[in-house]
Write a protein that holds these residues in place. Structure first.
Motif, PDB file in Angstrom:
ATOM      1  N   GLU A 293       0.880  -1.183   0.000  1.00  0.00           N
ATOM      2  CA  GLU A 293       0.000   0.000   0.000  1.00  0.00           C
ATOM      3  C   GLU A 293       0.910   1.223   0.000  1.00  0.00           C
ATOM      4  O   GLU A 293       2.049   1.166   0.466  1.00  0.00           O
TER       5      GLU A 293
ATOM      6  N   ARG B  65       0.768  -6.874  -4.537  1.00  0.00           N
ATOM      7  CA  ARG B  65       0.234  -7.901  -3.632  1.00  0.00           C
ATOM      8  C   ARG B  65       0.236  -9.239  -4.344  1.00  0.00           C
ATOM      9  O   ARG B  65      -0.185  -9.320  -5.505  1.00  0.00           O
TER      10      ARG B  65
ATOM     11  N   GLU C  46      -1.520 -11.708  -5.011  1.00  0.00           N
ATOM     12  CA  GLU C  46      -2.890 -12.210  -5.042  1.00  0.00           C
ATOM     13  C   GLU C  46      -2.877 -13.556  -5.743  1.00  0.00           C
ATOM     14  O   GLU C  46      -2.507 -13.641  -6.919  1.00  0.00           O
TER      15      GLU C  46
ATOM     16  N   MET D 295      -9.519  -6.015 -11.863  1.00  0.00           N
ATOM     17  CA  MET D 295     -10.133  -5.840 -10.534  1.00  0.00           C
ATOM     18  C   MET D 295      -9.164  -6.254  -9.439  1.00  0.00           C
ATOM     19  O   MET D 295      -9.041  -5.590  -8.421  1.00  0.00           O
ATOM     20  N   ARG D 296      -8.493  -7.364  -9.640  1.00  0.00           N
ATOM     21  CA  ARG D 296      -7.585  -7.885  -8.613  1.00  0.00           C
ATOM     22  C   ARG D 296      -6.260  -8.214  -9.284  1.00  0.00           C
ATOM     23  O   ARG D 296      -6.131  -9.228  -9.949  1.00  0.00           O
ATOM     24  N   MET D 297      -5.314  -7.307  -9.142  1.00  0.00           N
ATOM     25  CA  MET D 297      -4.033  -7.467  -9.830  1.00  0.00           C
ATOM     26  C   MET D 297      -2.903  -7.673  -8.830  1.00  0.00           C
ATOM     27  O   MET D 297      -3.051  -7.366  -7.647  1.00  0.00           O
TER      28      MET D 297
ATOM     29  N   PHE E 174      -0.610  -3.011  -9.024  1.00  0.00           N
ATOM     30  CA  PHE E 174      -1.703  -2.080  -9.313  1.00  0.00           C
ATOM     31  C   PHE E 174      -1.353  -0.701  -8.764  1.00  0.00           C
ATOM     32  O   PHE E 174      -0.272  -0.515  -8.194  1.00  0.00           O
TER      33      PHE E 174
ATOM     34  N   GLN F 120      -2.506   2.730  -6.501  1.00  0.00           N
ATOM     35  CA  GLN F 120      -3.423   3.296  -5.506  1.00  0.00           C
ATOM     36  C   GLN F 120      -3.333   4.818  -5.504  1.00  0.00           C
ATOM     37  O   GLN F 120      -2.302   5.388  -5.878  1.00  0.00           O
TER      38      GLN F 120
ATOM     39  N   GLU G  18      -4.014   7.476  -2.536  1.00  0.00           N
ATOM     40  CA  GLU G  18      -4.372   7.498  -1.117  1.00  0.00           C
ATOM     41  C   GLU G  18      -4.113   8.874  -0.522  1.00  0.00           C
ATOM     42  O   GLU G  18      -3.167   9.573  -0.902  1.00  0.00           O
TER      43      GLU G  18
ATOM     44  N   GLU H   8     -16.057  -3.372  -4.080  1.00  0.00           N
ATOM     45  CA  GLU H   8     -15.332  -2.200  -3.557  1.00  0.00           C
ATOM     46  C   GLU H   8     -14.457  -1.515  -4.607  1.00  0.00           C
ATOM     47  O   GLU H   8     -13.725  -2.169  -5.338  1.00  0.00           O
ATOM     48  N   VAL H   9     -14.571  -0.178  -4.624  1.00  0.00           N
ATOM     49  CA  VAL H   9     -13.682   0.627  -5.467  1.00  0.00           C
ATOM     50  C   VAL H   9     -12.768   1.474  -4.577  1.00  0.00           C
ATOM     51  O   VAL H   9     -11.603   1.705  -4.877  1.00  0.00           O
TER      52      VAL H   9
ATOM     53  N   GLU I 239      -8.332   8.105   6.407  1.00  0.00           N
ATOM     54  CA  GLU I 239      -7.708   7.759   5.118  1.00  0.00           C
ATOM     55  C   GLU I 239      -8.773   7.584   4.038  1.00  0.00           C
ATOM     56  O   GLU I 239      -9.830   7.014   4.283  1.00  0.00           O
TER      57      GLU I 239
ATOM     58  N   SER J 280      -8.753   5.778   0.286  1.00  0.00           N
ATOM     59  CA  SER J 280      -7.862   4.934  -0.510  1.00  0.00           C
ATOM     60  C   SER J 280      -8.633   4.331  -1.686  1.00  0.00           C
ATOM     61  O   SER J 280      -9.578   3.574  -1.494  1.00  0.00           O
TER      62      SER J 280
ATOM     63  N   GLY K 191      -8.373   2.454  -5.663  1.00  0.00           N
ATOM     64  CA  GLY K 191      -7.535   1.782  -6.653  1.00  0.00           C
ATOM     65  C   GLY K 191      -7.772   2.424  -8.016  1.00  0.00           C
ATOM     66  O   GLY K 191      -8.911   2.485  -8.487  1.00  0.00           O
TER      67      GLY K 191
ATOM     68  N   ARG L 129      -9.187  -0.077 -10.565  1.00  0.00           N
ATOM     69  CA  ARG L 129     -10.624  -0.354 -10.364  1.00  0.00           C
ATOM     70  C   ARG L 129     -11.466   0.828 -10.843  1.00  0.00           C
ATOM     71  O   ARG L 129     -12.549   0.644 -11.386  1.00  0.00           O
TER      72      ARG L 129
HETATM   73  N1  GAP Z   1      -4.236   1.802   2.685  1.00  0.00           N
HETATM   74  C1  GAP Z   1      -5.462   1.109   2.723  1.00  0.00           C
HETATM   75  C2  GAP Z   1      -5.560   0.042   1.730  1.00  0.00           C
HETATM   76  O1  GAP Z   1      -4.612  -0.315   1.053  1.00  0.00           O
HETATM   77  P1  GAP Z   1      -7.246  -1.654   0.666  1.00  0.00           P
HETATM   78  O2  GAP Z   1      -8.732  -1.773   0.845  1.00  0.00           O
HETATM   79  O3  GAP Z   1      -6.424  -2.867   0.869  1.00  0.00           O
HETATM   80  O4  GAP Z   1      -6.804  -0.481   1.652  1.00  0.00           O
HETATM   81  C3  GAP Z   1      -7.487   0.168  -1.183  1.00  0.00           C
HETATM   82  O5  GAP Z   1      -6.960  -1.066  -0.771  1.00  0.00           O
HETATM   83  C4  GAP Z   1      -7.979   0.112  -2.613  1.00  0.00           C
HETATM   84  O6  GAP Z   1      -6.950  -0.404  -3.457  1.00  0.00           O
HETATM   85  C5  GAP Z   1      -9.166  -0.836  -2.810  1.00  0.00           C
HETATM   86  O7  GAP Z   1     -10.383  -0.179  -2.535  1.00  0.00           O
HETATM   87  C6  GAP Z   1      -9.039  -1.196  -4.280  1.00  0.00           C
HETATM   88  O8  GAP Z   1      -9.636  -0.202  -5.096  1.00  0.00           O
HETATM   89  C7  GAP Z   1      -7.529  -1.156  -4.507  1.00  0.00           C
HETATM   90  N2  GAP Z   1      -6.969  -2.523  -4.522  1.00  0.00           N
HETATM   91  C8  GAP Z   1      -6.637  -3.283  -3.459  1.00  0.00           C
HETATM   92  N3  GAP Z   1      -6.118  -4.456  -3.853  1.00  0.00           N
HETATM   93  C9  GAP Z   1      -6.124  -4.446  -5.204  1.00  0.00           C
HETATM   94  C10 GAP Z   1      -5.703  -5.375  -6.214  1.00  0.00           C
HETATM   95  N4  GAP Z   1      -5.149  -6.535  -5.913  1.00  0.00           N
HETATM   96  N5  GAP Z   1      -5.858  -5.022  -7.516  1.00  0.00           N
HETATM   97  C11 GAP Z   1      -6.408  -3.831  -7.849  1.00  0.00           C
HETATM   98  N6  GAP Z   1      -6.803  -2.918  -6.948  1.00  0.00           N
HETATM   99  C12 GAP Z   1      -6.669  -3.218  -5.638  1.00  0.00           C
END
Ligand code: GAP
Length: 511
Positions: free
Chosen positions: A216, A248, A250, A258-260, A263, A265, A267, A330-331, A370, A372, A374, A377
């Protein structure tokens, strides 16, 4: 069109029109990693710029930061990521494939939902006009039992996750007789927690140390809190905003961007006086929803989702969810993080991270609210919300990306009607006059109709056609993307017209 079909269309549109490509595609790609193409990078840059302007330029008390991706390894120990940033994983011993245990269970629930959908479709056909969905869902015995089963599984899974009882998750997988999608077997390992951070080595004179790729961007803000506060003479409440890559591991790569694994952020940490955090939490909760609405996203496609179970460091948390073709997801998250992060960094670094309040003559550790989001997304949201297929009066269809003009990759396409008789020269002159202020597209090939369609598909809000009359009257045909209306305007008025129509002010004013 079903949600699945719509989503497939969006993914193939992104590839066909240069928005998003699978990473390293010529080597069969890399799961959950994507590249942004020539149009994607423009749209992504514009989304990031809108966020940046909304935060930094529009607030006197918010400043920016660009901290490094590599940070001291202790940062991640202090933040809790080394010990607690993990997902429950399970391996199938026959296929040797690893899965997120909770996702296997959610997929099983998805299959029950599909059965409900099938029953609904059958009943709709049977009852025709008289069909009442609510009544059917609450009275049809089979559907009621399916719904009860989904709820029961939800409750067992939620309780096991909350209590960290991994053996109960394994028992649930066994009870539901979930099989590995590859091997078809139920030969599972125990469920284990698997850390999501990527690590790498940094060589220094005193040896090697293990570093993490940041999961993050927020921690770069926390560790710079005092640097920014002191050098910028910032007074509480104030915010620090940052955009950048996060990583991450993942395991379950799905739903496109959506889940990369890599990616971006965006924040913002807002530092406030303890006791005022709920006021600011509520302020940012509303402000962020307004921001999404300003981009034209329909109200019915956005909703809040309050976190019922809070992370140990939070005293309030909410997600802004968007109705993607695969459901509300979640966005963005808005979290009231108390003084957890600054407190932990003080403890681990031994350095004071406090604010001196000159009015009360006291030091305190600020609380943090905070926001935050993505960026990827948000990009997907824009595609889902704005990519539409229209049937025209003549029966033809066109695909249009109706994004806000400020976000569009190109603002105007300059199109000479034919490639001769001085029209290209005139068009190039217009292009060269406008290019300093607007990202312009120039194209001579193909019929004008085909060229309009291509611009519609990438979201260009205006097309300018130079024809033989233009040579005589110094006017051009201006075509609007959304209405397809056309009008003649003088070349000398074009710049003023575009400045008026494509205005950051109009957009920022709504936030
Ligand atoms: N600092 C707080 C934080 O990182 P999080 O909910 O884990 O919170 C925030 O992440 C945003 O980052 C999410 O709402 C999403 O939009 C984006 N996000 C998180 N993991 C992601 C992933 N693997 N791929 C794409 N976007 C991701």
């Amino acid at each position: 069109m079903s949600g699945e079909e719509q989503f497939k269309k969006i993914i193939s549109h992104c590839k066909e029109y240069g928005f998003i490509f699978p990473s390293s595609e010529i080597y069969e790609g890399l799961a959950a990693v994507y590249d942004y193409g020539q149009n994607g990078v423009e749209l992504k840059n514009n989304l990031r710029l809108f966020w940046w302007k909304s935060m930094v330029q529009m607030h006197q008390n918010i400043v920016g930061l660009d901290s490094a991706i590599f940070m001291h390894p202790k940062v991640w120990k202090a933040s809790g990521h080394v010990d607690g940033f993990s997902d429950p994983m399970i391996d199938n011993k026959d296929s040797k494939k690893r899965y997120r245990a909770d996702v296997l269970i959610e997929d099983y629930q998805g299959k029950i939902t599909a059965k409900i959908d099938k029953e609904v479709a059958k009943a709709k056909e049977r009852f025709g006009e008289k069909f009442n969905l609510d009544e059917f869902l609450t009275t049809n015995e089979r559907v009621v039992n399916y719904t009860k089963e989904i709820t029961r599984i939800d409750e067992v899974l939620k309780a096991a996750l909350e209590m960290g009882e991994l053996s109960k998750i394994k028992s649930l997988i066994e009870e539901l007789e979930i099989v590995c999608p590859i091997s078809g077997s139920k030969n599972w390992t125990e469920v284990r927690q698997f850390n999501l951070m990527y690590s790498t080595q940094m060589t220094a004179t005193d040896g090697e140390s293990e570093l993490y790729l940041r999961p993050e961007t927020a921690q770069g803000i926390f560790v710079n809190f005092l640097n920014v506060q002191k050098s910028g003479r910032m007074k509480i409440p104030f915010g620090i905003a940052q955009t950048g890559k996060a990583f991450r591991n993942e395991i379950v790569a799905r739903q496109f961007i959506m889940r990369m694994k890599e990616f971006e952020q965006m924040e913002m940490q807002f530092f406030v006086k303890p006791g005022t955090e709920m006021h600011w939490y509520s302020y940012w909760k509303q402000n962020r929803m307004k921001w999404h609405q300003a981009l034209g996203t329909h109200d019915q496609n956005l909703k809040y989702h309050d976190h019922l179970k809070l992370a140990h460091y939070a005293n309030a948390a909410v997600d802004i969810e968007y109705k993607f073709p695969f459901g509300f997801k979640e966005v963005e998250g808005i979290h009231s993080r108390t003084d957890f992060d600054l407190g932990k960094h003080q403890e681990f670094s031994g350095k004071k991270l406090q604010y001196f309040d000159a009015e009360t003559n006291q030091n305190f550790t600020p609380y943090v609210v905070e926001t935050s989001i993505g960026l990827d997304r948000l990009f997907l949201l824009q595609m889902c919300e704005n990519l539409v297929e229209e049937t025209l009066e003549n029966g033809e269809t066109r695909t249009v990306l109706k994004v806000n003009p400020v976000l569009a990759p190109y603002k105007v396409a300059i199109l000479p009607l034919v490639k001769k008789d001085g029209l290209p020269e005139m068009a190039e002159k217009i292009y060269n006059d406008l290019k300093f202020d607007f990202n312009c597209f120039y194209e001579e090939k193909d019929t004008i109709g085909k060229r309009y369609r291509r611009q519609d598909a990438i979201g260009t809000p205006f097309c300018v056609t130079i024809d033989y009359d233009s040579l005589e009257d110094q006017s051009i045909t201006l075509r609007y993307r959304d209405s397809m209306e056309q009008k003649r305007i003088k070349i000398e008025e074009l710049h003023r017209f575009l400045s008026h129509e494509i205005s950051w002010k109009n957009l920022l004013d709504k936030v």
